[in-house]
Scaffold this motif. Structure first.
Motif, PDB file in Angstrom:
ATOM      1  N   SER A   1      17.670   5.719   7.645  1.00  0.00           N
ATOM      2  CA  SER A   1      17.094   4.370   7.595  1.00  0.00           C
ATOM      3  C   SER A   1      16.787   3.942   6.164  1.00  0.00           C
ATOM      4  N   LEU A   2      16.261   4.868   5.362  1.00  0.00           N
ATOM      5  CA  LEU A   2      16.004   4.562   3.941  1.00  0.00           C
ATOM      6  C   LEU A   2      17.303   4.287   3.201  1.00  0.00           C
ATOM      7  N   TRP A   3      18.337   5.068   3.484  1.00  0.00           N
ATOM      8  CA  TRP A   3      19.653   4.862   2.853  1.00  0.00           C
ATOM      9  C   TRP A   3      20.195   3.483   3.223  1.00  0.00           C
ATOM     10  N   PHE A   4      20.062   3.098   4.495  1.00  0.00           N
ATOM     11  CA  PHE A   4      20.527   1.792   4.951  1.00  0.00           C
ATOM     12  C   PHE A   4      19.752   0.676   4.250  1.00  0.00           C
ATOM     13  N   LEU A   5      18.442   0.827   4.163  1.00  0.00           N
ATOM     14  CA  LEU A   5      17.615  -0.167   3.470  1.00  0.00           C
ATOM     15  C   LEU A   5      18.033  -0.285   2.006  1.00  0.00           C
ATOM     16  N   TYR A   6      18.271   0.843   1.351  1.00  0.00           N
ATOM     17  CA  TYR A   6      18.729   0.841  -0.046  1.00  0.00           C
ATOM     18  C   TYR A   6      20.033   0.047  -0.190  1.00  0.00           C
TER      19      TYR A   6
END
Length: 129
Positions: A103-108
């Motif tokens: 999820s953090l990677w997607f947000l980034y």
């Protein structure tokens, strides 16, 4: 006056659709990162459909890379969620950690794309993967 027709340049129309898609993706990405703030998968699907439909319209423009960027971001995140879903079944904490990192990677990726689009810059070829 009946003859006052407002025309929108294709580049501006694509940019508007791109912003609509990025904002929908951002809502979903933030919802995936913040506990209890889950956004609907329907928003993600709407954004994905926009990107798939408008990508051909963006062919030959700097904005095509943004449509491809968002499509690949969703597809890779989906694949990664599916591949790590077994962790939820066997081990709750590792599943939570894996999905949190995805999820953090997607947000980034969404924020990076928004920053570049705001600057009027395409995604670099190395970024689009």
């Amino acid at each position: 006056m009946a003859n006052d027709i407002v025309t929108v340049e294709p580049d501006e129309s694509l940019r508007t659709w791109g912003w609509v898609s990025y904002i929908l993706h951002l809502i979903v990405a933030v919802g995936a990162v913040l506990p209890g703030a889950q956004a609907s998968v329907v928003l993600l699907l709407i954004a994905l459909v926009i990107d798939l439909v408008k990508r051909d319209d963006a062919r030959g423009t700097w904005q095509k890379s943004h449509f491809s960027w968002r499509i690949r971001s969703v597809l890779w995140a989906g694949i990664l969620y599916v591949l790590t879903s077994w962790l939820w079944l066997l081990f709750l904490v590792p599943g939570w950690i894996a999905w949190g990192l995805i999820s953090l990677w997607f947000l980034y990726r969404i924020v990076k794309g928004m920053v570049r689009m705001n600057a009027g810059r395409p995604m670099e070829p190395a970024d689009v993967v």
